[in-house]
Design an enzyme around this catalytic site. Structure first.
Site, PDB file in Angstrom:
ATOM      1  CG  HIS A   1     114.201 118.140   7.810  1.00 14.39           C
ATOM      2  ND1 HIS A   1     114.382 118.268   9.170  1.00 14.39           N
ATOM      3  CD2 HIS A   1     115.429 118.006   7.277  1.00 14.39           C
ATOM      4  CE1 HIS A   1     115.680 118.212   9.433  1.00 14.39           C
ATOM      5  NE2 HIS A   1     116.339 118.056   8.306  1.00 14.39           N
TER       6      HIS A   1
ATOM      7  CB  CYS B   1     123.548 116.679  13.357  1.00 16.19           C
ATOM      8  SG  CYS B   1     122.341 116.793  12.015  1.00 16.19           S
TER       9      CYS B   1
END
Length: 376
Positions: free
Chosen positions: A201, A324
């Site tokens: 991705h 993240c």
């Protein structure tokens, strides 16, 4: 939409989405099944493996599919540490790695391994000298990213092999190439890498699939157990649609030199325009990756609020660090020993091959108005 958060994820290309749809509707079989629909799915996985191997200047049997960069990093680090623990217990990494490396290192430290975390300078750079000083004859693993995902630092990863040889260390070398793959040529032999992590991705493919390169002859232990898939190193039914899409995304990677020149020009243009804004400070080094610019925004709003403001009012999408981290204070900027003021008010701009000068102009206009309307 002005999308400038490509280090977090990229927009999948239409050809990738079409390939995934084809797999979901026409080649939906379990790739481990021996009937035609299963064999068709398996053929697509084989094709994707060959495409990715070619892009990594490696052999197809050296490519193992995972669920993404995080799993590839976990597999590399825990797998290498377990194999090497009889030869030593030192692991060398840096304080600016992705969370998936930092958390692995922390867990291994709890298990009795000695973890050396190299600290960056104020621009996020790690020196070759630091690597040589850290690696000794008890070092069993060196895990380092090629390009930092928050400030774009390009780490001297090609020096690791020399340091390992000089120390006569039994170390395996793991390079996290998630932010570098598709943006520069990655040759395992030239890097001296035994293990390389990549992700779909980040290169205009789909989320949920990545790969780990494991040099032929290198042995690491699995961290999951199950079937025979991926030669038992990563068992479980392969996500054939996502893997096929990954292969298509790699197939669509443009010429490196042409793409690099375009991004270099965009980076220079962006820095020129951004430097005209009052009191903006660049946190990224001059020699950082051209795909990433990290900067301090002189507004009374925190970076997270600036990100939301730019999105809701202007349709400009940037970030305030690694996705993240879920909004936590940047461990990268903290390791660079920047002030809390700088850390709390810094954003990351990240480009892709689809970024335009018009995108930069829209960003600069939005930031200029934000700084003017909400001064520090």
């Amino acid at each position: 939409m002005v999308y400038l958060d490509n280090s977090a994820t990229t927009r999948p290309e239409k050809e990738v989405a079409d390939k995934i749809y084809e797999m979901l509707t026409d080649k939906f079989g379990n790739p481990s099944s021996f009937h035609k629909v299963g064999l068709d799915a398996n053929d697509e996985i084989t094709n994707a493996r060959e495409i990715i191997a070619k892009a990594l200047y490696s052999q197809s049997e050296e490519i193992y599919f995972t669920s993404g960069g995080t799993e590839a990093n976990n597999l590399a680090i825990f797998g290498a540490a377990e194999v090497g623990r009889r030869k030593g217990n030192r692991i060398v990494t840096t304080a600016i790695e992705h969370e998936s490396v930092l958390k692995c290192a922390l867990e291994l430290e709890k298990r009795g391994f000695e973890v050396i975390r190299l600290m960056p300078d104020s621009k996020g750079r790690i020196s070759e000298e630091q690597i040589f000083e850290a690696i000794n004859d008890k070092t069993i693993l060196v895990s380092m990213m090629y390009v930092n995902n928050e400030v774009g630092s390009v780490l001297p990863v090609s020096s690791i092999k020399k340091a390992v040889r000089r120390a006569n260390a039994p170390a395996l070398i793991h390079i996290d190439c998630v932010q570098a793959f598709s943006k520069t040529e990655i040759k395992p032999d030239k890097l001296g890498a035994d293990l390389i992590s990549i992700s779909s991705h980040k290169i205009h493919g789909a989320k949920g699939v990545g790969a780990l390169y494991v040099r032929k002859g290198v042995r690491i232990t699995p961290i999951m157990f199950g079937g025979e898939q991926e030669k038992r190193l990563r068992p479980g039914t392969q996500a054939a649609p996502l893997i096929a899409g990954f292969g298509k995304a790699v197939e669509l990677i443009p010429d490196y030199k042409e793409q690099s020149e375009k991004i270099r020009e965009l980076n220079s243009y962006a820095k020129q325009k951004l430097s005209e804004l009052d009191s903006v400070i660049f946190n990224s080094a001059d020699d950082a990756s051209d795909y990433i610019i990290n900067l301090y925004v002189p507004s009374f709003m925190t970076s997270q609020t600036v990100v939301q403001h730019l999105s809701s009012k202007y349709g400009v999408y940037v970030s305030n660090g690694s996705a993240c981290a879920k909004g936590k204070k940047s461990h990268v900027l903290t390791a660079m020993k920047l002030s809390d003021k700088i850390i709390d008010k810094s954003i990351r701009i990240s480009f892709s091959r689809n970024t335009t000068k018009e995108d930069i102009d829209a960003l600069v206009n939005a930031l200029g108005e934000t700084i003017s309307d909400y001064p520090a």
